[in-house]
Scaffold this motif. Structure first.
Motif, PDB file in Angstrom:
ATOM      1  N   TYR A   1       6.048   2.393  -7.087  1.00  0.00           N
ATOM      2  CA  TYR A   1       4.900   1.486  -7.034  1.00  0.00           C
ATOM      3  C   TYR A   1       4.511   1.283  -5.568  1.00  0.00           C
ATOM      4  O   TYR A   1       5.149   0.547  -4.826  1.00  0.00           O
ATOM      5  N   TYR A   2       3.451   1.969  -5.144  1.00  0.00           N
ATOM      6  CA  TYR A   2       2.964   1.906  -3.759  1.00  0.00           C
ATOM      7  C   TYR A   2       1.621   1.194  -3.791  1.00  0.00           C
ATOM      8  O   TYR A   2       0.677   1.656  -4.439  1.00  0.00           O
ATOM      9  N   ALA A   3       1.528   0.058  -3.114  1.00  0.00           N
ATOM     10  CA  ALA A   3       0.324  -0.766  -3.228  1.00  0.00           C
ATOM     11  C   ALA A   3      -0.013  -1.459  -1.916  1.00  0.00           C
ATOM     12  O   ALA A   3       0.813  -1.553  -1.009  1.00  0.00           O
ATOM     13  N   ALA A   4      -1.250  -1.944  -1.868  1.00  0.00           N
ATOM     14  CA  ALA A   4      -1.728  -2.789  -0.774  1.00  0.00           C
ATOM     15  C   ALA A   4      -2.594  -3.874  -1.395  1.00  0.00           C
ATOM     16  O   ALA A   4      -3.241  -3.658  -2.426  1.00  0.00           O
ATOM     17  N   PHE A   5      -2.601  -5.036  -0.752  1.00  0.00           N
ATOM     18  CA  PHE A   5      -3.321  -6.193  -1.274  1.00  0.00           C
ATOM     19  C   PHE A   5      -4.176  -6.818  -0.182  1.00  0.00           C
ATOM     20  O   PHE A   5      -3.747  -6.923   0.968  1.00  0.00           O
ATOM     21  N   VAL A   6      -5.382  -7.257  -0.561  1.00  0.00           N
ATOM     22  CA  VAL A   6      -6.255  -8.013   0.346  1.00  0.00           C
ATOM     23  C   VAL A   6      -6.875  -9.169  -0.440  1.00  0.00           C
ATOM     24  O   VAL A   6      -6.998  -9.099  -1.663  1.00  0.00           O
ATOM     25  N   ILE A   7      -7.248 -10.192   0.276  1.00  0.00           N
ATOM     26  CA  ILE A   7      -8.004 -11.291  -0.312  1.00  0.00           C
ATOM     27  C   ILE A   7      -9.464 -11.067   0.057  1.00  0.00           C
ATOM     28  O   ILE A   7      -9.808 -10.923   1.237  1.00  0.00           O
ATOM     29  N   GLY A   8     -10.326 -11.022  -0.960  1.00  0.00           N
ATOM     30  CA  GLY A   8     -11.747 -10.778  -0.765  1.00  0.00           C
ATOM     31  C   GLY A   8     -12.531 -12.046  -0.473  1.00  0.00           C
ATOM     32  O   GLY A   8     -11.956 -13.137  -0.368  1.00  0.00           O
ATOM     33  N   PRO A   9     -13.851 -11.931  -0.361  1.00  0.00           N
ATOM     34  CA  PRO A   9     -14.700 -13.049   0.046  1.00  0.00           C
ATOM     35  C   PRO A   9     -14.597 -14.301  -0.820  1.00  0.00           C
ATOM     36  O   PRO A   9     -14.755 -15.404  -0.325  1.00  0.00           O
ATOM     37  N   ASP A  10     -14.342 -14.154  -2.126  1.00  0.00           N
ATOM     38  CA  ASP A  10     -14.249 -15.310  -3.010  1.00  0.00           C
ATOM     39  C   ASP A  10     -12.806 -15.708  -3.319  1.00  0.00           C
ATOM     40  O   ASP A  10     -12.548 -16.465  -4.248  1.00  0.00           O
ATOM     41  N   GLY A  11     -11.854 -15.170  -2.549  1.00  0.00           N
ATOM     42  CA  GLY A  11     -10.462 -15.523  -2.750  1.00  0.00           C
ATOM     43  C   GLY A  11      -9.735 -14.676  -3.774  1.00  0.00           C
ATOM     44  O   GLY A  11      -8.594 -14.966  -4.117  1.00  0.00           O
ATOM     45  N   HIS A  12     -10.387 -13.627  -4.273  1.00  0.00           N
ATOM     46  CA  HIS A  12      -9.746 -12.748  -5.246  1.00  0.00           C
ATOM     47  C   HIS A  12      -8.701 -11.871  -4.558  1.00  0.00           C
ATOM     48  O   HIS A  12      -8.910 -11.388  -3.447  1.00  0.00           O
ATOM     49  N   ASN A  13      -7.577 -11.676  -5.230  1.00  0.00           N
ATOM     50  CA  ASN A  13      -6.503 -10.814  -4.749  1.00  0.00           C
ATOM     51  C   ASN A  13      -6.815  -9.392  -5.236  1.00  0.00           C
ATOM     52  O   ASN A  13      -6.688  -9.100  -6.419  1.00  0.00           O
ATOM     53  N   ILE A  14      -7.244  -8.529  -4.335  1.00  0.00           N
ATOM     54  CA  ILE A  14      -7.656  -7.180  -4.675  1.00  0.00           C
ATOM     55  C   ILE A  14      -6.546  -6.219  -4.266  1.00  0.00           C
ATOM     56  O   ILE A  14      -6.087  -6.231  -3.121  1.00  0.00           O
ATOM     57  N   GLU A  15      -6.130  -5.382  -5.207  1.00  0.00           N
ATOM     58  CA  GLU A  15      -5.008  -4.464  -5.004  1.00  0.00           C
ATOM     59  C   GLU A  15      -5.442  -3.031  -5.288  1.00  0.00           C
ATOM     60  O   GLU A  15      -6.241  -2.779  -6.178  1.00  0.00           O
ATOM     61  N   ALA A  16      -4.889  -2.103  -4.531  1.00  0.00           N
ATOM     62  CA  ALA A  16      -4.948  -0.682  -4.866  1.00  0.00           C
ATOM     63  C   ALA A  16      -3.507  -0.239  -5.038  1.00  0.00           C
ATOM     64  O   ALA A  16      -2.647  -0.575  -4.226  1.00  0.00           O
ATOM     65  N   VAL A  17      -3.252   0.523  -6.128  1.00  0.00           N
ATOM     66  CA  VAL A  17      -1.884   0.920  -6.435  1.00  0.00           C
ATOM     67  C   VAL A  17      -1.821   2.385  -6.865  1.00  0.00           C
ATOM     68  O   VAL A  17      -2.691   2.852  -7.594  1.00  0.00           O
ATOM     69  N   CYS A  18      -0.798   3.055  -6.385  1.00  0.00           N
ATOM     70  CA  CYS A  18      -0.488   4.437  -6.762  1.00  0.00           C
ATOM     71  C   CYS A  18       0.893   4.423  -7.397  1.00  0.00           C
ATOM     72  O   CYS A  18       1.827   3.868  -6.811  1.00  0.00           O
ATOM     73  N   HIS A  19       1.019   5.027  -8.572  1.00  0.00           N
ATOM     74  CA  HIS A  19       2.290   5.017  -9.302  1.00  0.00           C
ATOM     75  C   HIS A  19       3.070   6.325  -9.176  1.00  0.00           C
ATOM     76  O   HIS A  19       4.134   6.447  -9.774  1.00  0.00           O
ATOM     77  N   THR A  20       2.555   7.291  -8.439  1.00  0.00           N
ATOM     78  CA  THR A  20       3.227   8.582  -8.359  1.00  0.00           C
ATOM     79  C   THR A  20       4.147   8.652  -7.144  1.00  0.00           C
ATOM     80  O   THR A  20       3.908   7.991  -6.130  1.00  0.00           O
ATOM     81  N   PRO A  21       5.191   9.462  -7.224  1.00  0.00           N
ATOM     82  CA  PRO A  21       6.114   9.603  -6.092  1.00  0.00           C
ATOM     83  C   PRO A  21       5.378  10.155  -4.856  1.00  0.00           C
ATOM     84  O   PRO A  21       4.448  10.937  -4.993  1.00  0.00           O
ATOM     85  N   GLY A  22       5.787   9.709  -3.697  1.00  0.00           N
ATOM     86  CA  GLY A  22       5.181  10.164  -2.446  1.00  0.00           C
ATOM     87  C   GLY A  22       5.726  11.520  -2.037  1.00  0.00           C
ATOM     88  O   GLY A  22       6.669  12.030  -2.614  1.00  0.00           O
ATOM     89  N   ALA A  23       5.082  12.078  -1.028  1.00  0.00           N
ATOM     90  CA  ALA A  23       5.496  13.388  -0.517  1.00  0.00           C
ATOM     91  C   ALA A  23       6.751  13.250   0.308  1.00  0.00           C
ATOM     92  O   ALA A  23       7.021  12.271   0.929  1.00  0.00           O
TER      93      ALA A  23
END
Length: 123
Positions: A101-123
Motif C-alpha cells: 500500500y503506497y499512498a500520499a495524502f493532501v488536504i484540499g481547499p474545502d478540508g477534504h483528505n485526498i489520497e492517491a494509492v498504488c496497490h502493486t509492488p514497487g520496482a
C-alpha cells in the motif's frame, strides 16, 4: 463500485482548479462542465467525481484515487501541493494497510483528505 460522487464546494473556482491539477497525474480530466459544475473522469472510465457550484459545503470527505504506479502517487502529491493542497502524508508505504500500500495524502481547499494509492509492488 460507484458511478459518480457529487459534492458541493465553498469556492468553486479554487476547488475546480485544485482537483484538475492534483488529479492530472492520475489521468483524470474534465469530462464536462456546465451550469451545475464540473465532472472529472479518466478517459474510458465509468466512475466520475463531480464538483457542484452553489450547493452547501460538504463536510470533509476522504477521497482515495487509484494510481497505476508509485510514480503516479509521487506526481499526484507534487501536483496537489503545487495547486495549494496541504501535506497530510508524504508518499510512502503504509504497511498497516498491506505490504504494498503506497499512498500520499493532501488536504484540499474545502478540508477534504485526498489520497492517491498504488496497490502493486514497487520496482
Amino acid at each position: 463500485m460507484f458511478d459518480h460522487v457529487v459534492f458541493g464546494v465553498s469556492d468553486y473556482a479554487a476547488a475546480r482548479d485544485f482537483f484538475i491539477a492534483a488529479l492530472a497525474p492520475l489521468g483524470v480530466a474534465v469530462v464536462s462542465e456546465g451550469a451545475l459544475g464540473v465532472e472529472l473522469c479518466r478517459p474510458g472510465a465509468v466512475s466520475s467525481l463531480c464538483l457542484r457550484k452553489g450547493g452547501e459545503r460538504t463536510p470533509p470527505l476522504h477521497l482515495a484515487f487509484t494510481a497505476a504506479s508509485r510514480a503516479e502517487v509521487d506526481a499526484f502529491h507534487r501536483a496537489a501541493l503545487a495547486a495549494g493542497g496541504t501535506n497530510h502524508g508524504a508518499p510512502g508505504l503504509r504497511p498497516q494497510y498491506h505490504a504494498h500500500y503506497y499512498a500520499a495524502f493532501v488536504i484540499g481547499p474545502d478540508g477534504h483528505n485526498i489520497e492517491a494509492v498504488c496497490h502493486t509492488p514497487g520496482a
